[in-house]
Design a protein around this motif. Structure first.
Motif, mmCIF file in Angstrom:
data_model
loop_
_atom_site.group_PDB
_atom_site.id
_atom_site.type_symbol
_atom_site.label_atom_id
_atom_site.label_comp_id
_atom_site.label_asym_id
_atom_site.label_seq_id
_atom_site.Cartn_x
_atom_site.Cartn_y
_atom_site.Cartn_z
ATOM 1 N N LYS A 177 3.565 -105.882 50.261
ATOM 2 C CA LYS A 177 5.070 -105.793 50.199
ATOM 3 C C LYS A 177 5.382 -105.432 48.800
ATOM 4 O O LYS A 177 6.247 -105.621 48.377
ATOM 5 C CB LYS A 177 5.724 -107.005 50.530
ATOM 6 C CG LYS A 177 5.557 -107.399 51.985
ATOM 7 C CD LYS A 177 6.106 -108.663 52.376
ATOM 8 C CE LYS A 177 6.039 -109.019 53.993
ATOM 9 N NZ LYS A 177 6.678 -110.258 54.356
ATOM 10 N N GLU A 207 7.540 -107.776 41.672
ATOM 11 C CA GLU A 207 7.869 -106.674 42.885
ATOM 12 C C GLU A 207 8.220 -105.051 42.010
ATOM 13 O O GLU A 207 9.311 -104.944 41.511
ATOM 14 C CB GLU A 207 9.255 -107.145 43.410
ATOM 15 C CG GLU A 207 9.368 -106.404 44.641
ATOM 16 C CD GLU A 207 10.596 -106.980 45.667
ATOM 17 O OE1 GLU A 207 11.391 -106.290 46.036
ATOM 18 O OE2 GLU A 207 10.741 -108.342 45.602
ATOM 19 N N TYR A 208 7.134 -104.438 42.154
ATOM 20 C CA TYR A 208 7.061 -103.107 41.749
ATOM 21 C C TYR A 208 7.687 -101.998 42.727
ATOM 22 O O TYR A 208 8.416 -101.120 42.461
ATOM 23 C CB TYR A 208 5.752 -102.646 41.148
ATOM 24 C CG TYR A 208 4.811 -102.457 42.471
ATOM 25 C CD1 TYR A 208 4.564 -101.167 43.159
ATOM 26 C CD2 TYR A 208 4.084 -103.567 42.533
ATOM 27 C CE1 TYR A 208 3.556 -101.389 44.200
ATOM 28 C CE2 TYR A 208 3.039 -103.615 43.550
ATOM 29 C CZ TYR A 208 2.854 -102.369 44.457
ATOM 30 O OH TYR A 208 2.010 -102.253 45.329
ATOM 31 N N ALA A 209 7.878 -102.424 44.095
ATOM 32 C CA ALA A 209 8.229 -101.365 45.104
ATOM 33 C C ALA A 209 8.867 -102.318 46.217
ATOM 34 O O ALA A 209 8.580 -102.985 46.742
ATOM 35 C CB ALA A 209 7.264 -100.323 45.592
ATOM 36 N N ASN A 210 10.289 -101.797 46.710
ATOM 37 C CA ASN A 210 11.029 -102.419 47.455
ATOM 38 C C ASN A 210 10.629 -101.885 48.838
ATOM 39 O O ASN A 210 11.435 -101.413 49.615
ATOM 40 C CB ASN A 210 12.481 -102.451 47.236
ATOM 41 C CG ASN A 210 13.229 -103.243 48.275
ATOM 42 O OD1 ASN A 210 12.789 -104.247 48.945
ATOM 43 N ND2 ASN A 210 14.536 -102.993 48.220
ATOM 44 N N ASN A 211 9.489 -101.979 49.341
ATOM 45 C CA ASN A 211 9.119 -101.311 50.574
ATOM 46 C C ASN A 211 7.813 -102.373 51.255
ATOM 47 O O ASN A 211 6.732 -102.694 50.467
ATOM 48 C CB ASN A 211 8.344 -100.095 50.196
ATOM 49 C CG ASN A 211 8.100 -99.263 51.646
ATOM 50 O OD1 ASN A 211 7.681 -99.778 52.667
ATOM 51 N ND2 ASN A 211 7.874 -98.130 51.492
ATOM 52 N N ARG A 269 3.904 -105.956 45.906
ATOM 53 C CA ARG A 269 4.141 -107.143 44.871
ATOM 54 C C ARG A 269 2.603 -107.300 44.158
ATOM 55 O O ARG A 269 1.611 -107.241 44.789
ATOM 56 C CB ARG A 269 4.366 -108.174 45.694
ATOM 57 C CG ARG A 269 5.850 -108.183 46.132
ATOM 58 C CD ARG A 269 6.222 -109.620 46.876
ATOM 59 N NE ARG A 269 7.470 -109.366 47.475
ATOM 60 C CZ ARG A 269 8.218 -110.297 48.211
ATOM 61 N NH1 ARG A 269 7.379 -111.275 48.597
ATOM 62 N NH2 ARG A 269 9.452 -110.231 48.692
#
Length: 340
Positions: free
Chosen positions: A331, A39-43, A333
């Protein structure tokens, strides 16, 4: 009347047997599941159409205008660059040099050198929608959508510090363009051999053996529509050209989603069993072909003749990383799978 009843009953029996066979086949299908999710971006709105693997890390150019680095050893994700008004669509990396393609109302290319003193070069391409880049040595070839009925083609001899337009770029047919779906509609086979594929109302394979001075092109035989055609291609070690695509608006339609050429693009044919829908990327890893799209990933062990389901889900692009299949999904990922 009696014979009709017998025939009808026999037909029902055949249908029932076929249904059982189909259920058994579906039950025996073995699909993979991710070994690891990065998970590189929590968006939930972030995704990546451009990933690049080195021996040390996975580089992820994302739709939020950031480049993320996932080191194999530490696994501590960090990011560089920030162009929030644009979306990154392609990235290449070689030793200490990175080149990133960003698109928006106009396109922009960033070249970054990791040296004792970091150097950043940004080149705007106003009025051009860029689709993909590839490199061979110090030469980069870049392709964009047509402007004034000619494909927008560029090359750089110094890893993106400066760019020059290819003057003899081929003409585009009406409704013909490129698809920036995964940055894999462009390939270099050497410092002066440029290739790319187009889609839309016409879908063609293009090749230049002299750095863009002259071009060969030929129809690939895809269906004709604004969202149809070749989205990605790869050239195997034995020089077979494998292209995938289809119709983005019909993601589950399996017909005409792959075209193959064994003679350098002169003739094209479809496989016996197509990928299971629209596909945006195809890659060869250890002699096995993988392709992905909005309904899953497929694989082929026989040079594209037949394709089987690997996993279900929405995937944008693929590459090999640390002996695994890295697949970009939604998402923010990346999924890592065991290779076949």
């Amino acid at each position: 009347m009696k014979s009709l009843k017998v025939s009808f009953a026999f037909s029902l029996l055949l249908s029932f047997v076929a249904m059982l066979n189909s259920c058994a086949t579906q039950k025996n299908i073995k699909v993979s599941s991710p070994l690891l999710t990065i998970e590189y971006a929590n968006n939930p709105k972030t995704h990546s159409r451009a990933i690049f693997a080195t021996e040390k890390e996975l580089i992820i150019a994302a739709s939020d205008g950031k480049v993320y680095f996932y080191p194999k050893e530490s696994k501590n994700i960090y990011s560089m660059f920030s162009t929030p008004e644009k979306e990154y669509r392609d990235i290449i990396f070689n030793e200490n040099k990175i080149v990133i393609v960003a698109v928006g109302d106009s396109s922009e290319v960033t070249s970054y050198k990791l040296e004792k003193s970091d150097k950043l070069f940004k080149t705007p391409f106003d009025g051009v929608f860029l689709d993909g880049i590839d490199y061979s040595g110090n030469t980069i070839f870049m392709m964009g959508d047509p402007v004034n009925n000619k494909f927008s083609l560029f090359k750089s001899l110094n890893w993106g510090e400066t760019w020059e337009s290819i003057k003899n770029s081929p003409f585009a047919f009406d409704g013909e363009a490129g698809f920036a779906a995964s940055g894999t509609n462009v390939k270099m086979l050497g410092p002066s051999i440029f290739t790319f594929v187009s889609g839309g109302d016409s879908s063609r394979y293009f090749r230049s053996n002299n750095a863009g001075e002259s071009w060969f092109s030929n129809s690939m035989g895809y269906s004709s529509c604004p969202t149809c055609g070749a989205y990605s291609f790869t050239i195997t070690k034995n020089r077979i050209i494998i292209s995938v695509g289809g119709d983005y608006l019909k993601p589950d339609e399996p017909s005409n989603t792959c075209r193959i050429s064994k003679d350098g693009g002169l003739t094209w044919f479809s496989p016996k069993i197509n990928p299971n829908g629209y596909r945006s990327n195809v890659s060869e890893i250890d002699g096995i072909l993988y392709c992905c799209g909005t309904n899953g990933i497929d694989f082929s062990k026989n040079k594209g003749k037949t394709w089987s389901s690997f996993v279900k889900g929405n995937y944008f692009t693929l590459c090999e990383f640390d002996g695994k299949l890295a697949a970009s999904t939604t998402k923010g990922r990346i999924h890592l799978f065991n290779l076949k």
